[in-house]
Design a protein around this motif. Structure first.
Motif, PDB file in Angstrom:
ATOM      1  N   ILE A 133       0.810  -1.216   0.000  1.00 14.03           N
ATOM      2  CA  ILE A 133       0.000   0.000   0.000  1.00 14.03           C
ATOM      3  C   ILE A 133       0.844   1.267   0.000  1.00 14.03           C
ATOM      4  O   ILE A 133       0.506   2.235  -0.684  1.00 14.03           O
ATOM      5  CB  ILE A 133      -1.026   0.010   1.172  1.00 14.03           C
ATOM      6  CG1 ILE A 133      -1.979   1.204   1.051  1.00 14.03           C
ATOM      7  CG2 ILE A 133      -0.341  -0.036   2.506  1.00 14.03           C
ATOM      8  CD1 ILE A 133      -2.843   1.211  -0.178  1.00 14.03           C
ATOM      9  N   ASP A 134       1.955   1.297   0.722  1.00 11.52           N
ATOM     10  CA  ASP A 134       2.779   2.516   0.756  1.00 11.52           C
ATOM     11  C   ASP A 134       3.317   2.859  -0.627  1.00 11.52           C
ATOM     12  O   ASP A 134       3.273   4.014  -1.049  1.00 11.52           O
ATOM     13  CB  ASP A 134       3.941   2.359   1.739  1.00 11.52           C
ATOM     14  CG  ASP A 134       3.477   2.338   3.184  1.00 11.52           C
ATOM     15  OD1 ASP A 134       2.519   3.057   3.514  1.00 11.52           O
ATOM     16  OD2 ASP A 134       4.083   1.593   3.987  1.00 11.52           O
ATOM     17  N   GLU A 135       3.799   1.866  -1.325  1.00  7.39           N
ATOM     18  CA  GLU A 135       4.347   2.085  -2.671  1.00  7.39           C
ATOM     19  C   GLU A 135       3.253   2.523  -3.650  1.00  7.39           C
ATOM     20  O   GLU A 135       3.446   3.459  -4.430  1.00  7.39           O
ATOM     21  CB  GLU A 135       5.002   0.796  -3.175  1.00  7.39           C
ATOM     22  CG  GLU A 135       5.492   0.858  -4.591  1.00  7.39           C
ATOM     23  CD  GLU A 135       5.956  -0.513  -5.089  1.00  7.39           C
ATOM     24  OE1 GLU A 135       5.759  -0.785  -6.286  1.00  7.39           O
ATOM     25  OE2 GLU A 135       6.469  -1.298  -4.278  1.00  7.39           O
ATOM     26  N   VAL A 136       2.119   1.862  -3.602  1.00  7.91           N
ATOM     27  CA  VAL A 136       1.022   2.201  -4.511  1.00  7.91           C
ATOM     28  C   VAL A 136       0.469   3.585  -4.193  1.00  7.91           C
ATOM     29  O   VAL A 136       0.146   4.354  -5.096  1.00  7.91           O
ATOM     30  CB  VAL A 136      -0.084   1.123  -4.475  1.00  7.91           C
ATOM     31  CG1 VAL A 136      -1.260   1.508  -5.357  1.00  7.91           C
ATOM     32  CG2 VAL A 136       0.477  -0.235  -4.890  1.00  7.91           C
ATOM     33  N   LEU A 137       0.380   3.933  -2.919  1.00  5.85           N
ATOM     34  CA  LEU A 137      -0.081   5.264  -2.528  1.00  5.85           C
ATOM     35  C   LEU A 137       0.851   6.339  -3.087  1.00  5.85           C
ATOM     36  O   LEU A 137       0.391   7.301  -3.705  1.00  5.85           O
ATOM     37  CB  LEU A 137      -0.165   5.388  -1.006  1.00  5.85           C
ATOM     38  CG  LEU A 137      -0.452   6.796  -0.471  1.00  5.85           C
ATOM     39  CD1 LEU A 137      -1.825   7.282  -0.920  1.00  5.85           C
ATOM     40  CD2 LEU A 137      -0.318   6.819   1.041  1.00  5.85           C
ATOM     41  N   ARG A 138       2.131   6.174  -2.889  1.00  2.00           N
ATOM     42  CA  ARG A 138       3.111   7.159  -3.381  1.00  2.00           C
ATOM     43  C   ARG A 138       2.981   7.340  -4.889  1.00  2.00           C
ATOM     44  O   ARG A 138       2.906   8.454  -5.399  1.00  2.00           O
ATOM     45  CB  ARG A 138       4.531   6.715  -3.015  1.00  2.00           C
ATOM     46  CG  ARG A 138       5.616   7.676  -3.450  1.00  2.00           C
ATOM     47  CD  ARG A 138       7.021   7.178  -3.118  1.00  2.00           C
ATOM     48  NE  ARG A 138       7.246   5.759  -3.353  1.00  2.00           N
ATOM     49  CZ  ARG A 138       7.448   5.218  -4.566  1.00  2.00           C
ATOM     50  NH1 ARG A 138       7.431   5.969  -5.641  1.00  2.00           N
ATOM     51  NH2 ARG A 138       7.649   3.923  -4.693  1.00  2.00           N
TER      52      ARG A 138
ATOM     53  N   PHE B 240      -7.360   3.349  -7.466  1.00  2.19           N
ATOM     54  CA  PHE B 240      -6.879   3.400  -6.095  1.00  2.19           C
ATOM     55  C   PHE B 240      -8.008   3.212  -5.093  1.00  2.19           C
ATOM     56  O   PHE B 240      -7.783   2.679  -4.002  1.00  2.19           O
ATOM     57  CB  PHE B 240      -6.097   4.685  -5.801  1.00  2.19           C
ATOM     58  CG  PHE B 240      -5.344   4.599  -4.504  1.00  2.19           C
ATOM     59  CD1 PHE B 240      -4.204   3.810  -4.402  1.00  2.19           C
ATOM     60  CD2 PHE B 240      -5.779   5.277  -3.380  1.00  2.19           C
ATOM     61  CE1 PHE B 240      -3.507   3.708  -3.207  1.00  2.19           C
ATOM     62  CE2 PHE B 240      -5.096   5.185  -2.174  1.00  2.19           C
ATOM     63  CZ  PHE B 240      -3.952   4.391  -2.095  1.00  2.19           C
ATOM     64  N   ALA B 241      -9.221   3.611  -5.420  1.00  2.00           N
ATOM     65  CA  ALA B 241     -10.357   3.358  -4.530  1.00  2.00           C
ATOM     66  C   ALA B 241     -10.529   1.851  -4.346  1.00  2.00           C
ATOM     67  O   ALA B 241     -10.732   1.371  -3.221  1.00  2.00           O
ATOM     68  CB  ALA B 241     -11.632   3.986  -5.074  1.00  2.00           C
ATOM     69  N   ARG B 242     -10.420   1.093  -5.436  1.00  2.00           N
ATOM     70  CA  ARG B 242     -10.474  -0.375  -5.340  1.00  2.00           C
ATOM     71  C   ARG B 242      -9.330  -0.902  -4.480  1.00  2.00           C
ATOM     72  O   ARG B 242      -9.525  -1.766  -3.623  1.00  2.00           O
ATOM     73  CB  ARG B 242     -10.405  -1.008  -6.726  1.00  2.00           C
ATOM     74  CG  ARG B 242     -11.656  -0.903  -7.532  1.00  2.00           C
ATOM     75  CD  ARG B 242     -11.517  -1.678  -8.861  1.00  2.00           C
ATOM     76  NE  ARG B 242     -12.617  -1.392  -9.712  1.00  2.00           N
ATOM     77  CZ  ARG B 242     -12.610  -0.449 -10.669  1.00  2.00           C
ATOM     78  NH1 ARG B 242     -11.544   0.267 -10.893  1.00  2.00           N
ATOM     79  NH2 ARG B 242     -13.685  -0.240 -11.384  1.00  2.00           N
ATOM     80  N   LYS B 243      -8.142  -0.387  -4.717  1.00  2.97           N
ATOM     81  CA  LYS B 243      -6.963  -0.823  -3.977  1.00  2.97           C
ATOM     82  C   LYS B 243      -7.127  -0.553  -2.484  1.00  2.97           C
ATOM     83  O   LYS B 243      -6.791  -1.392  -1.650  1.00  2.97           O
ATOM     84  CB  LYS B 243      -5.713  -0.121  -4.521  1.00  2.97           C
ATOM     85  CG  LYS B 243      -4.439  -0.370  -3.731  1.00  2.97           C
ATOM     86  CD  LYS B 243      -4.000  -1.811  -3.838  1.00  2.97           C
ATOM     87  CE  LYS B 243      -2.650  -2.008  -3.161  1.00  2.97           C
ATOM     88  NZ  LYS B 243      -2.260  -3.413  -3.186  1.00  2.97           N
TER      89      LYS B 243
ATOM     90  N   PHE C 267      -4.732  10.794   3.247  1.00  2.00           N
ATOM     91  CA  PHE C 267      -5.046  10.514   4.643  1.00  2.00           C
ATOM     92  C   PHE C 267      -5.323   9.027   4.863  1.00  2.00           C
ATOM     93  O   PHE C 267      -4.748   8.393   5.759  1.00  2.00           O
ATOM     94  CB  PHE C 267      -6.245  11.349   5.101  1.00  2.00           C
ATOM     95  CG  PHE C 267      -6.562  11.161   6.551  1.00  2.00           C
ATOM     96  CD1 PHE C 267      -5.860  11.860   7.517  1.00  2.00           C
ATOM     97  CD2 PHE C 267      -7.549  10.277   6.948  1.00  2.00           C
ATOM     98  CE1 PHE C 267      -6.139  11.669   8.870  1.00  2.00           C
ATOM     99  CE2 PHE C 267      -7.837  10.077   8.291  1.00  2.00           C
ATOM    100  CZ  PHE C 267      -7.134  10.772   9.253  1.00  2.00           C
ATOM    101  N   GLU C 268      -6.213   8.463   4.061  1.00  2.00           N
ATOM    102  CA  GLU C 268      -6.606   7.065   4.256  1.00  2.00           C
ATOM    103  C   GLU C 268      -5.489   6.094   3.856  1.00  2.00           C
ATOM    104  O   GLU C 268      -5.304   5.063   4.492  1.00  2.00           O
ATOM    105  CB  GLU C 268      -7.890   6.758   3.488  1.00  2.00           C
ATOM    106  CG  GLU C 268      -9.096   7.494   4.034  1.00  2.00           C
ATOM    107  CD  GLU C 268      -9.410   7.159   5.490  1.00  2.00           C
ATOM    108  OE1 GLU C 268      -9.216   5.998   5.918  1.00  2.00           O
ATOM    109  OE2 GLU C 268      -9.864   8.074   6.208  1.00  2.00           O
ATOM    110  N   GLY C 269      -4.746   6.428   2.804  1.00  2.00           N
ATOM    111  CA  GLY C 269      -3.627   5.583   2.400  1.00  2.00           C
ATOM    112  C   GLY C 269      -2.535   5.549   3.443  1.00  2.00           C
ATOM    113  O   GLY C 269      -1.949   4.495   3.730  1.00  2.00           O
ATOM    114  N   GLU C 270      -2.244   6.706   4.036  1.00  2.00           N
ATOM    115  CA  GLU C 270      -1.238   6.751   5.107  1.00  2.00           C
ATOM    116  C   GLU C 270      -1.715   5.997   6.342  1.00  2.00           C
ATOM    117  O   GLU C 270      -0.940   5.303   6.997  1.00  2.00           O
ATOM    118  CB  GLU C 270      -0.885   8.198   5.450  1.00  2.00           C
ATOM    119  CG  GLU C 270      -0.044   8.853   4.373  1.00  2.00           C
ATOM    120  CD  GLU C 270       0.227  10.328   4.622  1.00  2.00           C
ATOM    121  OE1 GLU C 270      -0.337  10.913   5.584  1.00  2.00           O
ATOM    122  OE2 GLU C 270       1.018  10.903   3.839  1.00  2.00           O
TER     123      GLU C 270
END
Length: 155
Positions: free
Chosen positions: A48-53, A74-77, A138-141
């Protein structure tokens, strides 16, 4: 420990224990799992950290249609990542986003408005880059900071 008991025809495990088939892992449907182990959650969504970035970087320069595509993806992810955080506890395996959302909300009822927003954005992606960026950041972090702890929680 056996992680996966039965896979439908056409599915199997590679040498690292990843589910493989002739379709992407996001499209695998109706896989029967007898015992969901934390390693499955980590292998599927521990990135998730890599995909968020990568997603946030793409959003900063994306145009209208690209914003929509990145938002849906990204919503799916994010839903799948939240689900991976609770699937060991719930021992429920599903690839259907709406079912995943219901499992998530059993464990994180405070995330209801976020989950409903993400589901809505998948169906009707917004073009407001700033709103998308802020929610994803916010949610990804939050997911990145809590993923491993939550994915390893068994009860």
């Amino acid at each position: 420990m056996i992680e996966i008991g039965i896979l439908k025809a056409g599915y199997g495990l590679d040498h690292n224990g990843f589910i493989v088939s002739d379709v992407s892992k996001d499209k695998i449907d109706d896989v029967y799992v007898t015992c969901i182990h934390e390693s499955i959650a980590i292998r599927f969504n521990g990135d998730i950290d890599e995909v968020l970035r990568r997603t946030l970087n793409r959003l900063t320069t994306a145009s209208g249609e690209d914003i929509k595509a990145f938002t849906q993806s990204f919503a799916r992810k994010l839903i799948r990542t939240y689900y991976s955080m609770v699937m060991v506890r719930s021992q429920i395996w599903t690839t259907r986003l709406h079912e995943q959302a219901e499992v998530i909300l059993q464990h994180f009822p405070e995330k209801e408005s976020v989950i409903r927003t993400l589901l809505h954005w998948i169906d009707e992606p917004p073009t407001d880059r700033e709103a998308v960026y802020e929610l994803f950041k916010f949610e990804g972090e939050w997911a990145g900071a809590n993923f491993l702890n939550e994915a390893k929680t068994h009860g």
